[in-house]
Design an enzyme around this catalytic site. Structure first.
Site, short mmCIF file in Angstrom:
data_model
loop_
_atom_site.label_atom_id
_atom_site.label_comp_id
_atom_site.label_asym_id
_atom_site.label_seq_id
_atom_site.Cartn_x
_atom_site.Cartn_y
_atom_site.Cartn_z
N CYS A 200 1.10 -1.51 -0.19
CA CYS A 200 -0.28 0.31 -0.05
C CYS A 200 0.91 1.68 0.20
CB CYS A 200 -0.80 -0.02 1.26
SG CYS A 200 -2.14 1.41 0.99
N CYS B 72 -0.57 3.85 2.40
CA CYS B 72 -0.42 3.95 3.37
C CYS B 72 1.37 4.34 4.04
CB CYS B 72 -1.03 2.89 4.31
SG CYS B 72 -2.33 1.57 3.35
N ASP B 73 2.10 3.97 2.91
CA ASP B 73 3.92 3.90 3.15
C ASP B 73 4.43 4.59 2.42
OD1 ASP B 73 2.72 1.64 5.24
OD2 ASP B 73 2.86 0.24 4.09
#
Ligand code: NAP
Length: 309
Positions: A131, A134-135
């Site tokens: 993701c 997300c990261d």
């Protein structure tokens, strides 16, 4: 006993919740481990009707939940561990607690597919991620070369997003043409920071000994030539597997685990309906999942009306 239990809180589940709530059925929505589903990990959703400027995936799901709750949906954080569909009312075990239901709408969605190569699992969260939104902004990825694996819309979206952080983004795809929609493919291929690596697969993520990602080993499928790319992150975006393990052997499904509805959204078990990515290997869009959630809700409502008439 609940009249309607909805398993899953993505676009399909929450739309089913909206419709069954408006039918005064007070649905219980069990969110699963990722409330809001996979869309919450997307950045901007540009193709959901009604949002000409696009909408943040997380915000879309928060709004959808609020809309369902406004009409009486009960959204509960919880994971279904077991189901008994052999008798009515149906039985569920939710975080160790029993729940019974007259109807169930399954909207469990899908999870990220893994590469299954050496180093991938051991370096998960140490440079391997599924993701980018997300990261991607983590300091470890800043101004570093990054690798995205895949050729679909997800891979393109991840690659575009990562151009904000990485020094260069290698898009490793096993064929020589992207599967992604034209508009996404064109954006990616014309971006100066994105370098496509065609006809290639990752055979190993390095370096387990250093306990962090330092690169990937690649194989060209046409020439069999092996090569390496130094990178700080590997973003895997090679599709999804349906979250249907719970129903294996009970509900009809295809060889990949997608539930096969019998008619409309009705499954082979009377009173159990299905919607969204766990039953859709073709369209897999937020808007089609929402549409299927709506259909499942209407069918559950009709089922209850006939049963209780
Ligand atoms: P996808 O369309 O199924 O694409 C998966 C990609 O991964 C394909 O290019 C596939 O290669 C590759 N792949 C699969 N298994 C692989 C493996 N073991 N090793 C290497 N490569 C592998 O999945 P997706 O991109 O997640 O998209 C899913 C659905 O969501 C699609 O319908 C897509 O349109 C939609 N979506 C839309 C948006 C948007 O519109 N903004 C964003 C994200 C997703 P092949 O091409 O060779 O099969």
């Amino acid at each position: 006993m609940e009249k309607v239990v909805i398993i899953g809180s993505g676009c399909a589940g929450l739309t089913a919740a909206l419709y069954t709530a408006r039918a005064n059925l007070r649905p219980l929505v069990l969110t699963g481990r990722q409330p809001g589903g996979l869309l919450t990990t997307t950045s901007v959703v540009e193709n959901y009707p009604g949002f000409p400027e696009g909408i943040d995936g997380y915000e879309l799901m928060v709004r959808l939940q609020k809309q369902a709750e406004r009409f009486g949906a009960q959204v509960q954080f919880g994971t279904v561990e077991a189901v008994d569909l052999a008798r009515q009312p149906f039985g569920l075990t939710v975080d160790g607690e029993p729940v019974t239901a007259e109807t169930i709408i399954i909207a469990t969605g899908a999870s990220h597919r893994h590469l299954g190569v050496e180093g991938e699992h051991k370096l998960e969260n140490k440079g391997v991620t599924y993701c980018a939104t997300c990261d991607g902004a983590l300091p470890v990825f800043r101004n570093q070369p990054l690798v995205v694996v895949g050729g679909g819309d997800s891979a393109c979206e991840e690659a575009m997003y990562l151009t904000r952080f990485g020094s260069v983004v290698y898009l490793v795809h096993r064929r020589d043409a992207l599967r992604a929609s034209k508009i996404m493919a064109e954006r990616v291929l014309s971006h100066e920071k994105i370098k496509p690596v065609w006809d290639s697969v990752v055979t190993e993520v390095l370096d387990v000994k250093q306990d962090k990602v330092t690169g990937v080993r690649l194989k060209n499928l046409k020439t069999n030539a092996e090569s390496m790319i130094d990178c700080a992150g590997v973003f895997v975006a090679i599709g999804h597997v349906p979250n249907t393990q719970l129903f294996k052997g009970v509900l009809d499904m295809d060889e990949s685990g997608y539930i096969n509805p019998r008619k409309g959204t009705a499954t082979n078990v009377s009173g159990v309906f299905v919607a969204g990515d766990c039953a859709d290997r073709v369209y897999r869009q937020a808007v089609t999942a929402a549409g299927q959630g709506c259909a499942a809700a209407i069918e559950a409502e009709r089922y209850l009306a006939t049963r209780n008439a």
